[in-house]
Design an enzyme around this catalytic site. Structure first.
Site, mmCIF file in Angstrom:
data_model
loop_
_atom_site.group_PDB
_atom_site.id
_atom_site.type_symbol
_atom_site.label_atom_id
_atom_site.label_comp_id
_atom_site.label_asym_id
_atom_site.label_seq_id
_atom_site.Cartn_x
_atom_site.Cartn_y
_atom_site.Cartn_z
ATOM 1 N N GLU A 82 -25.539 -10.501 -23.888
ATOM 2 C CA GLU A 82 -24.897 -10.339 -25.187
ATOM 3 C C GLU A 82 -25.073 -8.907 -25.673
ATOM 4 O O GLU A 82 -24.740 -8.596 -26.814
ATOM 5 C CB GLU A 82 -25.452 -11.343 -26.199
ATOM 6 N N CYS B 223 -27.319 -15.859 -26.850
ATOM 7 C CA CYS B 223 -28.420 -16.076 -25.897
ATOM 8 C C CYS B 223 -28.168 -17.248 -24.961
ATOM 9 O O CYS B 223 -28.972 -17.519 -24.065
ATOM 10 C CB CYS B 223 -29.719 -16.321 -26.660
ATOM 11 N N HIS C 139 -35.372 -21.587 -25.676
ATOM 12 C CA HIS C 139 -35.044 -20.189 -25.964
ATOM 13 C C HIS C 139 -36.111 -19.669 -26.935
ATOM 14 O O HIS C 139 -36.445 -20.349 -27.912
ATOM 15 C CB HIS C 139 -33.645 -20.092 -26.581
#
Ligand code: CAA
Length: 397
Positions: free
Chosen positions: A87, A119, A241
């Protein structure tokens, strides 16, 4: 041993490696500038350091460094596809993966493409890779996640920056992790974090991003369960994450509560703690972060053979996915645990003044013509820009 649903033949992660920036800053340095206790970052965010790329490093050099040992070990004879997730892309058109393709000397009969959704996109890449391998088990796919996380200087988000790349080889009969077939997905249009074309740094609504993350994880988990995924009680570890490691702990407690789990807070935290060691020292590596969590877990002391790991991948904006895998017997022989730990320790410690200088240097990299100073000890470097063409070369050149 778990009973589980997998595809035939088994498909999953056959090799995994990472790379990060050449420098690290202790978050106590930022605490000094912000006038807060270091504990706010060490404990409140669960972060001790963050990686800072050298002036001649970027997502391409880190990606190539992460993938190089995998290609060295397996060759590229069966490789048909490179999926590059990021990203923090360096070009609006050309895939960063094409530069990596040349640096690694990959064959021309390979497709290369870049994927973007904050992400999350490395998880999409992993699923696409698994589908390609299931269609033709003779082929392998290289998935690379590489990002430099940048927020506005002096903002509350600044201490949650970082940089890193993870490369994974997806293959049939994998050496490390066999993917189960059930996945759960969730999409919701929400403005919690984004980066418009005019901006080099991300724009973020921090508090909204935390609640959006938790809602998305809950939604993805529900979809995973409804499609035959394992029960919460059947999962040994959870890789989330990790924009900052405390986020994984918060999200796990939140998910457990929403499901009415009887696990104690200590038991829940113990499922997450072994996944946080690398992210705590690297910071947010955006697309790579959930797979750095896996790597930290694999490199830890626990024998994970036959254990089920669930993955909770989140990309602001927002897309989330939940899936799971079973660790394969003999997985340790495919790891590079000592080298991974050594890589983190080998980074140069920088103070706040040097870190601010590096950020300023990085901001001037994307111009028509520029030379980058020789700094990195990594295998590949970003040499500068000539006539709007980015120059990448082996560091030994
Ligand atoms: N000792 C111990 N803890 C302390 C402390 C001290 N002296 N001082 C504060 N704390 C604690 C606070 O209590 C708080 O903990 P809880 O949330 O558990 O209550 C924690 O430290 C953080 O404090 P604040 O909430 O006051 O922090 P902040 O407002 O300065 O910023 C942030 C935190 C919102 C995460 C900000 O860093 C940010 O915006 N980061 C970027 C966005 C982000 O990472 N979002 C995560 C979800 S989105 C996502 O995952 C996608 C992505 O990659 C971006």
């Amino acid at each position: 041993m778990n009973t589980y649903q997998t595809s035939s033949p088994a498909v999953g992660i056959d090799d995994i490696a990472f790379a990060t920036g050449a420098n690290r800053i202790d978050l106590a340095e930022l605490a000094g500038r912000f006038g807060v206790e270091p504990a706010k970052y060490y404990v409140g965010l669960g972060q001790s350091e963050m990686s800072v790329p050298a002036a001649d490093e970027d997502i391409v050099t880190m990606a190539a460094a992460a993938a190089a040992p995998i290609i060295e070990r397996h060759g590229s004879g069966r490789l048909r596809t490179v999926l590059f997730a990021t990203e923090s892309g360096i070009d609006q058109s050309k895939s960063a993966g094409v530069y990596v393709h040349r640096l690694l000397g990959l064959p021309q009969a390979v497709r290369v493409v870049e994927l973007k959704q904050a992400c999350y996109s490395a998880t999409a890449a992993l699923q696409f890779a698994a589908a390609l391998v299931a269609r033709n088990p003779e082929e392998t796919v290289l998935v690379i996640a590489s990002d430099v996380a940048r927020y506005e200087l002096h903002s509350n988000a600044e201490p949650t920056q970082g940089a890193g790349a993870v490369a994974m080889l997806v293959a049939a009969d994998p050496a490390i992790l066999e993917l189960e077939t059930a996945t759960g997905v969730y999409t919701q249009d929400v403005m919690d974090f984004w980066r418009p074309n005019h901006s080099a740094t991300a724009i973020v609504d921090g508090k909204l991003s935390i609640s959006a993350y938790q809602d998305a994880i809950e939604g993805a988990w529900a979809d995973y369960r409804s499609r035959g995924g394992a029960d919460f009680s059947e999962v040994d570890h959870f890789c989330y994450h990790q924009p900052f490691t405390k986020m994984a702990i918060k999200a796990h407690r939140h998910l457990a509560k929403s499901l009415g789990s009887e696990r104690t807070q200590e038991e829940l935290d113990a499922q997450i703690e072994p996944t946080t060691g690398y992210n705590r020292r690297i910071g947010n590596s955006y697309t790579a972060s959930v797979y750095l969590a896996l790597l930290a877990l694999l490199d830890g002391d626990e024998d994970l053979t036959g254990r089920r790991i669930a993955f909770l991948s989140y990309g602001s904006g927002a897309v989330a996915e939940c899936f799971s895998g079973i660790v394969r017997p003999g997985y340790r022989s495919a790891l590079r645990s000592d080298a991974n730990r050594a890589q983190l320790d080998a980074r140069t410690v920088v103070d706040d003044a040097r870190y601010l200088q590096l950020l300023e240097d990085a901001a001037s990299a994307d111009v028509h013509d520029s030379d980058r100073p020789r700094e990195t000890g990594a295998p590949f470097r970003f040499a500068g820009v000539v006539g709007d063409r980015r120059q990448y070369e082996p560091t030994s050149a």
